[in-house]
Design a protein around this motif. Structure first.
Motif, PDB file in Angstrom:
ATOM      1  N   LEU A 104       4.673  -3.661  -0.957  1.00  0.00           N
ATOM      2  CA  LEU A 104       5.574  -2.752  -1.659  1.00  0.00           C
ATOM      3  C   LEU A 104       7.018  -3.230  -1.627  1.00  0.00           C
ATOM      4  CD1 LEU A 104       4.146   0.683  -0.461  1.00  0.00           C
ATOM      5  CD2 LEU A 104       3.704  -0.492  -2.610  1.00  0.00           C
TER       6      LEU A 104
ATOM      7  N   MET B 115       8.010  -5.959  -4.481  1.00  0.00           N
ATOM      8  CA  MET B 115       7.789  -5.731  -5.906  1.00  0.00           C
ATOM      9  C   MET B 115       9.114  -5.589  -6.637  1.00  0.00           C
ATOM     10  SD  MET B 115       4.550  -3.197  -6.303  1.00  0.00           S
ATOM     11  CE  MET B 115       5.514  -1.813  -5.688  1.00  0.00           C
TER      12      MET B 115
ATOM     13  N   ASP C  36       9.485  -4.038  -9.507  1.00  0.00           N
ATOM     14  CA  ASP C  36       9.501  -2.707 -10.117  1.00  0.00           C
ATOM     15  C   ASP C  36       8.210  -1.995  -9.698  1.00  0.00           C
ATOM     16  OD1 ASP C  36       7.360  -3.570 -11.879  1.00  0.00           O
ATOM     17  OD2 ASP C  36       8.886  -4.503 -13.139  1.00  0.00           O
ATOM     18  N   TRP C  37       7.967  -0.832 -10.274  1.00  0.00           N
ATOM     19  CA  TRP C  37       6.818  -0.021  -9.859  1.00  0.00           C
ATOM     20  C   TRP C  37       5.580  -0.234 -10.718  1.00  0.00           C
ATOM     21  CZ3 TRP C  37       6.551   2.258  -5.318  1.00  0.00           C
ATOM     22  CH2 TRP C  37       7.741   2.510  -4.634  1.00  0.00           C
ATOM     23  N   LYS C  38       5.642  -1.184 -11.656  1.00  0.00           N
ATOM     24  CA  LYS C  38       4.468  -1.408 -12.493  1.00  0.00           C
ATOM     25  C   LYS C  38       3.278  -1.899 -11.678  1.00  0.00           C
ATOM     26  CE  LYS C  38       6.889  -2.379 -16.829  1.00  0.00           C
ATOM     27  NZ  LYS C  38       7.228  -3.403 -17.853  1.00  0.00           N
TER      28      LYS C  38
ATOM     29  N   TYR D 294       2.595  -1.247  -8.586  1.00  0.00           N
ATOM     30  CA  TYR D 294       2.047  -0.102  -7.855  1.00  0.00           C
ATOM     31  C   TYR D 294       1.204   0.763  -8.788  1.00  0.00           C
ATOM     32  CZ  TYR D 294       1.900   4.312  -5.300  1.00  0.00           C
ATOM     33  OH  TYR D 294       1.479   5.466  -4.674  1.00  0.00           O
ATOM     34  N   ASP D 295       1.681   0.953 -10.017  1.00  0.00           N
ATOM     35  CA  ASP D 295       0.938   1.754 -10.986  1.00  0.00           C
ATOM     36  C   ASP D 295      -0.410   1.115 -11.286  1.00  0.00           C
ATOM     37  OD1 ASP D 295       0.529   3.845 -12.830  1.00  0.00           O
ATOM     38  OD2 ASP D 295       1.273   2.621 -14.474  1.00  0.00           O
TER      39      ASP D 295
ATOM     40  N   GLU E 175      -2.783   1.571  -8.255  1.00  0.00           N
ATOM     41  CA  GLU E 175      -3.310   2.931  -8.145  1.00  0.00           C
ATOM     42  C   GLU E 175      -4.350   3.215  -9.215  1.00  0.00           C
ATOM     43  OE1 GLU E 175      -2.374   5.698  -5.836  1.00  0.00           O
ATOM     44  OE2 GLU E 175      -2.213   3.755  -4.845  1.00  0.00           O
TER      45      GLU E 175
END
Length: 369
Positions: free
Chosen positions: A50, A53, A55-57, A59-60, A63
């Motif tokens: 985490l 990274m 950005d949060w893409k 992580y998306d 998930e």
């Protein structure tokens, strides 16, 4: 992470399969202490850092893949095992454990020189479409978004598995979300997916493009085109079944990809007829009229196309005027029956006797000898 590390006391890292600046994929083995899988089970671990990274893409995607694998129950999709979080040494890592599918990807086999017969490719495409039919039957339907030879594993027994659900999305969320993010592989992703609007029909295009690669050995982007549509038939001869199914799914307009994948699988397995084409018994066309019988050219439309081409040449040679008819007796038909060819300004009309055509010589061009 390094080979031999044991995570959470349950997963022993065996071999790094891939990595990026913020993620790693490992082959692993379940330890005796693993509660989610039998000891010794071969697994795949995806680890996402985490803190690294951009950005949060990522992580998306992580998930979504975990949620999709939890929801899917199909023998051709890796079984979900576990998901977890590791917090140690100021590192925060998400982990996803899944069944490791034995075998090799179709891309790896092709790179090593493997070639498949047309019958094998028909069977593989039917199997792949059956998997996609299952994903589309879920509510909401699941879109894989990255169907290509790298993500299709052929097991030692010959069966297929569809892997890497990192780009997965459900159809309802995708339809109502503005996005310019393109997930997929160039050449296998259709126009609507490139623009960030994938639908369940996008996976059908990708499956057809995969079959084109296996048939021709050519990347889909490099195939000849006909009307903005990849044309594998320009490079290799296709069976009527493959020609029909690929023709349906390679349409650049997703609204024209209307053939249900389950029906397409049945057609490829000869469990359903090709829509609009009568069987030899129904039409009166002998299966032996074409070399290879029904397997290669049972379609009357192909025969008539060739007949019209020959008639065009013949009419041009004879210098006939528009509206003239060329009547050609057919030795195997009743004496009062014949095929009629009518020339019009922009086409040749071929009128077939109602008694049908059953003479193998029909296909040899004997009419115009």
């Amino acid at each position: 992470m390094k080979q031999g590390d044991i995570l959470r006391g349950s997963y022993k890292l065996a071999e790094r399969l891939g990595s990026s600046p913020f993620a790693e994929t490992w082959a692993a083995v379940a330890t005796d202490a693993c509660a989610a899988a039998a000891p010794g089970s071969p697994l795949v671990l995806k680890l996402l850092s985490l803190g690294e990274m951009p950005d949060w893409k990522g992580y998306d995607y992580f998930e979504r893949e975990a949620a999709a694998l939890k929801a899917i129950r199909h023998p051709a999709v890796p079984r979900y095992v576990d998901s977890f979080r590791l917090d140690e040494d100021d590192r925060h890592v998400l982990g996803l454990a899944m069944e490791r599918v034995p075998g090799r990807s179709l891309a790896a086999d092709a790179a090593n020189g493997k070639r498949w017969t047309e019958a094998e490719i028909e069977s593989m495409l039917a199997e792949l479409l059956s998997i996609l039919a299952y994903l589309q039957s879920l509510r909401p339907p699941i879109i894989h978004r990255d169907v290509n030879p790298k993500n299709i594993i052929q097991r030692p027994d010959g069966s297929l598995a569809l892997v890497d659900f990192s780009g997965v999305q459900d159809a309802v969320r995708l339809a109502y979300r503005d996005t310019t993010t393109m997930t997929g592989t160039a050449g296998y992703a259709p126009i609507e997916q490139v623009s960030g609007r994938a639908s369940v029909r996008s996976d059908l295009y990708a499956a057809a493009a995969t079959a084109c690669f296996l048939l021709t050995g050519t990347h889909p982007s490099d195939l000849p085109q006909r009307g903005l549509k990849p044309d594998p038939g320009a490079l290799v001869e296709l069976s009527p079944r493959l020609d029909f199914v690929l023709g349906q799914y390679l349409e650049p307009d997703e609204a024209l990809r209307i053939l249900p994948p389950g029906d397409a699988a049945h057609i490829l397995r000869k469990e359903l007829p090709i829509p609009g084409v009568s069987s030899p018994r129904q039409s009166g066309v002998s299966g032996s009229a074409v070399p290879g019988g029904e397997e290669r050219g049972g379609s009357l439309s192909r025969a008539l196309s060739r007949l019209a081409d020959m008639a065009t040449d013949k009419l041009q040679d004879k210098g006939r005027d528009d509206g003239d008819e060329l009547r050609v007796p057919v030795s195997t038909l009743p004496s009062d029956s014949s095929v009629v060819l009518e020339r019009e300004p922009s086409r040749i009309r071929v009128l077939v006797p109602s008694t049908g055509l059953s003479q193998p010589g029909f296909w040899a061009g004997g009419f115009f000898a």
